[in-house]
Write a protein that holds these residues in place. Structure first.
Motif, PDB file in Angstrom:
ATOM      1  N   TRP A 279      21.538  41.005  24.950  1.00 11.11           N
ATOM      2  CA  TRP A 279      22.705  40.291  25.507  1.00 11.11           C
ATOM      3  C   TRP A 279      23.769  40.094  24.426  1.00 11.11           C
ATOM      4  CZ3 TRP A 279      25.338  35.696  24.812  1.00 11.11           C
ATOM      5  CH2 TRP A 279      26.129  35.258  25.876  1.00 11.11           C
ATOM      6  N   ALA A 280      23.335  39.709  23.213  1.00  9.24           N
ATOM      7  CA  ALA A 280      24.287  39.466  22.123  1.00  9.24           C
ATOM      8  C   ALA A 280      24.993  40.754  21.707  1.00  9.24           C
ATOM      9  CB  ALA A 280      23.565  38.840  20.928  1.00  9.24           C
ATOM     10  N   VAL A 281      24.262  41.861  21.633  1.00 10.63           N
ATOM     11  CA  VAL A 281      24.888  43.141  21.289  1.00 10.63           C
ATOM     12  C   VAL A 281      25.941  43.519  22.325  1.00 10.63           C
ATOM     13  CG1 VAL A 281      24.466  45.629  21.110  1.00 10.63           C
ATOM     14  CG2 VAL A 281      22.957  44.017  19.946  1.00 10.63           C
ATOM     15  N   ALA A 282      25.635  43.299  23.592  1.00  9.89           N
ATOM     16  CA  ALA A 282      26.604  43.605  24.644  1.00  9.89           C
ATOM     17  C   ALA A 282      27.850  42.742  24.516  1.00  9.89           C
ATOM     18  CB  ALA A 282      25.962  43.402  26.017  1.00  9.89           C
ATOM     19  N   ARG A 283      27.679  41.468  24.133  1.00 13.20           N
ATOM     20  CA  ARG A 283      28.861  40.609  23.934  1.00 13.20           C
ATOM     21  C   ARG A 283      29.729  41.145  22.800  1.00 13.20           C
ATOM     22  NH1 ARG A 283      30.408  38.120  27.997  1.00 13.20           N
ATOM     23  NH2 ARG A 283      31.684  36.791  26.672  1.00 13.20           N
ATOM     24  N   TRP A 284      29.091  41.620  21.739  1.00  7.41           N
ATOM     25  CA  TRP A 284      29.855  42.165  20.618  1.00  7.41           C
ATOM     26  C   TRP A 284      30.608  43.425  21.051  1.00  7.41           C
ATOM     27  CZ3 TRP A 284      29.517  46.892  18.074  1.00  7.41           C
ATOM     28  CH2 TRP A 284      30.269  46.972  16.898  1.00  7.41           C
ATOM     29  N   VAL A 285      29.960  44.289  21.829  1.00  9.33           N
ATOM     30  CA  VAL A 285      30.631  45.502  22.318  1.00  9.33           C
ATOM     31  C   VAL A 285      31.814  45.133  23.195  1.00  9.33           C
ATOM     32  CG1 VAL A 285      30.360  47.530  23.793  1.00  9.33           C
ATOM     33  CG2 VAL A 285      28.569  46.929  22.160  1.00  9.33           C
ATOM     34  N   ARG A 286      31.624  44.127  24.058  1.00 10.46           N
ATOM     35  CA  ARG A 286      32.723  43.687  24.935  1.00 10.46           C
ATOM     36  C   ARG A 286      33.897  43.190  24.103  1.00 10.46           C
ATOM     37  NH1 ARG A 286      33.947  41.287  29.908  1.00 10.46           N
ATOM     38  NH2 ARG A 286      35.282  39.455  29.718  1.00 10.46           N
ATOM     39  N   TYR A 287      33.607  42.388  23.090  1.00 15.65           N
ATOM     40  CA  TYR A 287      34.676  41.864  22.239  1.00 15.65           C
ATOM     41  C   TYR A 287      35.391  42.993  21.513  1.00 15.65           C
ATOM     42  CZ  TYR A 287      36.931  39.356  18.405  1.00 15.65           C
ATOM     43  OH  TYR A 287      37.847  38.877  17.501  1.00 15.65           O
ATOM     44  N   ASP A 288      34.638  43.976  21.018  1.00 20.61           N
ATOM     45  CA  ASP A 288      35.233  45.095  20.289  1.00 20.61           C
ATOM     46  C   ASP A 288      36.146  45.909  21.203  1.00 20.61           C
ATOM     47  OD1 ASP A 288      35.241  46.717  17.771  1.00 20.61           O
ATOM     48  OD2 ASP A 288      34.507  48.250  19.147  1.00 20.61           O
ATOM     49  N   VAL A 289      35.720  46.149  22.437  1.00 21.24           N
ATOM     50  CA  VAL A 289      36.546  46.905  23.381  1.00 21.24           C
ATOM     51  C   VAL A 289      37.814  46.138  23.724  1.00 21.24           C
ATOM     52  CG1 VAL A 289      36.641  47.771  25.755  1.00 21.24           C
ATOM     53  CG2 VAL A 289      34.632  48.206  24.348  1.00 21.24           C
ATOM     54  N   ARG A 290      37.683  44.800  23.886  1.00 20.49           N
ATOM     55  CA  ARG A 290      38.852  43.993  24.209  1.00 20.49           C
ATOM     56  C   ARG A 290      39.863  44.017  23.066  1.00 20.49           C
ATOM     57  NH1 ARG A 290      38.041  37.693  25.037  1.00 20.49           N
ATOM     58  NH2 ARG A 290      38.090  37.832  22.763  1.00 20.49           N
ATOM     59  N   ILE A 291      39.381  43.946  21.822  1.00 18.01           N
ATOM     60  CA  ILE A 291      40.290  44.006  20.679  1.00 18.01           C
ATOM     61  C   ILE A 291      40.998  45.363  20.627  1.00 18.01           C
ATOM     62  CG2 ILE A 291      40.385  44.065  18.167  1.00 18.01           C
ATOM     63  CD1 ILE A 291      40.155  41.279  19.340  1.00 18.01           C
ATOM     64  N   ALA A 292      40.251  46.444  20.898  1.00 23.38           N
ATOM     65  CA  ALA A 292      40.863  47.776  20.903  1.00 23.38           C
ATOM     66  C   ALA A 292      41.955  47.873  21.959  1.00 23.38           C
ATOM     67  CB  ALA A 292      39.792  48.846  21.145  1.00 23.38           C
ATOM     68  N   ALA A 293      41.716  47.277  23.131  1.00 24.64           N
ATOM     69  CA  ALA A 293      42.728  47.301  24.185  1.00 24.64           C
ATOM     70  C   ALA A 293      43.962  46.502  23.789  1.00 24.64           C
ATOM     71  CB  ALA A 293      42.137  46.754  25.482  1.00 24.64           C
ATOM     72  N   GLN A 294      43.763  45.368  23.139  1.00 27.40           N
ATOM     73  CA  GLN A 294      44.890  44.559  22.698  1.00 27.40           C
ATOM     74  C   GLN A 294      45.720  45.305  21.656  1.00 27.40           C
ATOM     75  OE1 GLN A 294      43.086  40.927  21.378  1.00 27.40           O
ATOM     76  NE2 GLN A 294      42.729  40.149  23.430  1.00 27.40           N
ATOM     77  N   VAL A 295      45.030  46.016  20.746  1.00 19.48           N
ATOM     78  CA  VAL A 295      45.753  46.806  19.748  1.00 19.48           C
ATOM     79  C   VAL A 295      46.545  47.914  20.419  1.00 19.48           C
ATOM     80  CG1 VAL A 295      45.444  48.406  17.812  1.00 19.48           C
ATOM     81  CG2 VAL A 295      44.129  46.281  17.892  1.00 19.48           C
TER      82      VAL A 295
END
Length: 388
Positions: A141-157
């Motif tokens: 679950w924690a790894v998936a949260r990190w992946v979600r956060y990373d994808v969201r940051i990439a989209a914001q960039v």
């Protein structure tokens, strides 16, 4: 256009394949362990939570807990619990990946309870069975949260990059406008001088026309030369103050410019019909660019592979989701397949743009021999929000 259905990470297809793999693993596990008929039949239900893990995660987690409880009640041993535990890991990852903020914590709690029931209440379990399976589930679950956060940051960039490009284009256009105004002022002085010369020479030629025809002809020649020069400068002036932006610098792509894209498609021979629904004027800058490029590439593919055919473009916004459907008719009888130009990386580019906005891009032939490109772009997670 070929029979390949292109999709970069098709969620539904992946879930179907995972469910099939889980079903095969459950059957093999039941046949290779000391299992009774009840356990075998209950294990056949394990793939069902996988199919619902994206659209109804809570229901999937509760369903797994029910199946696990039934297996334990039927006398499951720890030697036959691996498949059920793998399902728990997959559901934990789905919960962490797709739940907003901390809304996935109740789902994680249900999965931890399922682990405890599966490994703690089963026959021949040991003390470590109450700890390690639950720890691995929490880690998934924690790894998936990190992946979600990373994808969201990439989209914001990506979105911020689109805004920077738009600002740079506006600055370049302002600089071009300033330069045109400066040139216009300089040209005004030149033309005023030329017109003054022409007026003076014309007056002199009129006065000496009867007394000195040779000098009058010379003055007329000077008037002609000056007039031609002034005319050329006037044309340049009108072009400077009324010209469109330099065609070498394209305007920022946007669905607001879709009419121009459709017009160019009509000029190329496509019969394009566009239908829209919802507000398309307030889309995030990055998603707006991605949507325009997807439509542009879909129309290009239709022209490249089918020739002059009818194309339907449907854009629909529903809340924070933008659906894009581009469907073209099959090639006409006059279309020569030998004239089909080879494609490049357009399909991959569309898939990458869709994936950035959690989209499922599906492209493939239609039943009547045409071709369709369909995707849904989600921008709820790409708004700037404070991390919690």
């Amino acid at each position: 256009m070929g029979s390949l259905r292109t999709r970069l990470v098709d969620g539904r297809t992946i879930d179907a394949l995972l469910a099939a793999a889980v079903l095969a693993a459950a059957v093999v596990e039941r046949l290779t362990t000391d299992s009774n008929t009840a356990q075998f039949l209950i294990a056949l239900l394990l793939p069902l939570p996988i199919l619902a893990r994206r659209t109804a995660t809570v229901l999937a987690c509760v369903g797994l807990l029910v199946v696990v409880t039934a297996l334990v009640a039927a006398g499951l041993s720890t030697h036959g619990a691996s498949t059920a535990w793998m399902v728990a890991l997959l559901l934990a990852y789905a919960s962490g990946r797709h739940a907003r903020r901390w809304q996935g914590l109740p789902e994680l709690a249900v999965l931890v309870v399922a682990d405890e029931v599966l490994w703690g209440a089963a026959q021949d379990s040991v003390a470590s069975d109450l700890f390690f399976p639950a720890v691995f589930t929490v880690c998934a679950w924690a790894v998936a949260r990190w992946v979600r956060y990373d994808v969201r940051i990439a989209a914001q960039v990506h979105e911020e990059s689109a805004r920077i490009l738009e600002r740079a284009e506006r600055d370049r256009e302002a600089a071009r406008a300033g330069e045109r105004r400066r040139i216009a002022r300089e040209m005004h002085d030149v033309i005023a001088h030329s017109v003054s010369v022409m007026v003076v020479q014309a007056g002199g030629a009129r006065r000496i026309l009867t007394t000195d025809p040779a000098r009058a002809a010379e003055a007329a020649g000077l008037i002609e030369a000056t007039g031609r020069e002034a005319l050329e400068e006037l044309r340049t002036l009108l072009g400077v103050i009324g010209a469109e932006p330099d065609s070498g610098v394209a305007p920022a792509p946007s669905l607001a410019r879709l009419a121009g894209l459709v017009e160019r498609g009509h000029d190329a021979g496509l019969e394009i019909e566009v239908s829209t629904a919802g507000d398309l004027t307030t889309l995030p800058a990055g998603l707006d660019v991605a949507a325009y490029r997807i439509v542009q590439e879909a129309l290009t593919n239709a022209l490249r592979h089918a020739g002059a055919v009818a194309v339907c473009v449907d854009l629909r916004r529903d809340g924070d989701t933008l659906s894009i459907d581009v469907v073209n008719a099959p090639p006409g009888p006059d279309h020569d397949p030998k004239l089909t130009r080879p494609g490049g990386h357009g399909m991959m580019g569309m898939a990458e743009r869709a994936t950035l906005y959690r989209g499922d891009l599906v492209a493939g032939p239609t039943a009547d021999g045409g071709f369709s490109v369909r995707t849904r772009l989600t921008f709820e997670d790409h708004r700037m929000e404070t991390a919690s």
